[in-house]
Scaffold this motif. Structure first.
Motif, PDB file in Angstrom:
ATOM      1  N   TYR A 111      71.609  50.504  21.035  1.00  8.39           N
ATOM      2  CA  TYR A 111      71.168  51.775  21.132  1.00  8.39           C
ATOM      3  C   TYR A 111      71.283  52.295  22.790  1.00  8.39           C
ATOM      4  O   TYR A 111      70.659  51.330  23.578  1.00  8.39           O
ATOM      5  N   GLU A 115      63.806  57.412  25.347  1.00  6.56           N
ATOM      6  CA  GLU A 115      62.821  57.576  24.275  1.00  6.56           C
ATOM      7  C   GLU A 115      63.424  58.488  23.404  1.00  6.56           C
ATOM      8  O   GLU A 115      63.955  59.480  23.834  1.00  6.56           O
ATOM      9  N   LYS A 116      63.421  58.330  22.101  1.00  7.59           N
ATOM     10  CA  LYS A 116      63.614  59.401  20.965  1.00  7.59           C
ATOM     11  C   LYS A 116      62.430  59.749  20.194  1.00  7.59           C
ATOM     12  O   LYS A 116      61.598  58.789  19.688  1.00  7.59           O
ATOM     13  N   LYS A 117      62.263  61.000  20.040  1.00  5.85           N
ATOM     14  CA  LYS A 117      61.393  61.594  19.038  1.00  5.85           C
ATOM     15  C   LYS A 117      61.389  61.167  17.746  1.00  5.85           C
ATOM     16  O   LYS A 117      62.355  61.410  17.075  1.00  5.85           O
ATOM     17  N   VAL A 122      60.214  66.562  13.301  1.00  3.19           N
ATOM     18  CA  VAL A 122      61.650  65.872  13.714  1.00  3.19           C
ATOM     19  C   VAL A 122      62.285  66.076  12.067  1.00  3.19           C
ATOM     20  O   VAL A 122      63.196  66.703  11.707  1.00  3.19           O
TER      21      VAL A 122
END
Length: 130
Positions: A111, A115-117, A122
């Protein structure tokens, strides 16, 4: 002309596994594991969004048959399916990667950093756009 179109029209040699009215499947030349197969439509598109539903269903059907063969031949503990579409389609022709996953095969999904929300917001944003 496109390399995958040439394979579909038998103008370029490939290690063909199976062929249907709408698809042709052949071994990837840079496999994750032995048996790594590409399934392509005989129609030139670069995205699953541009494939008619009957092509998508046939590709799914062929992938299931190939996965069953992986279980018989390799005793595969699982399988991987990958597809990059649109601008990320490196050959410009839709193709479905299907490969056997073997115990301790060393394959890893990497990956990007950052950071991914992940949230209800979402999920709702995507659901509302469907």
């Amino acid at each position: 002309m496109c390399l995958f179109c040439d394979i579909a029209e038998h103008k370029f040699e490939a290690n063909i596994i199976c062929e249907t009215e709408k698809t042709i499947s052949f071994l990837d030349i840079a496999p994750v594991n032995e048996g790594h197969t590409l399934i392509i439509p005989k129609m030139h598109v670069d995205s699953i969004l541009d494939l008619p539903d009957d092509y998508v269903m046939e590709i799914t059907d062929v992938s299931r048959k190939i996965i069953r063969a992986f279980q018989k031949i390799y005793g595969a503990v699982g399988y991987g399916i990958m597809q990059n579409g649109g601008r990320n389609c490196e050959f410009g022709h839709f193709h479905f990667h299907v490969f056997p996953r073997l115990e301790n095969d060393g394959y890893d999904w990497i990956y990007p950093k950052g950071e991914k929300k992940v949230s209800k917001e979402v999920a709702k944003k995507i659901a509302d756009s469907m």
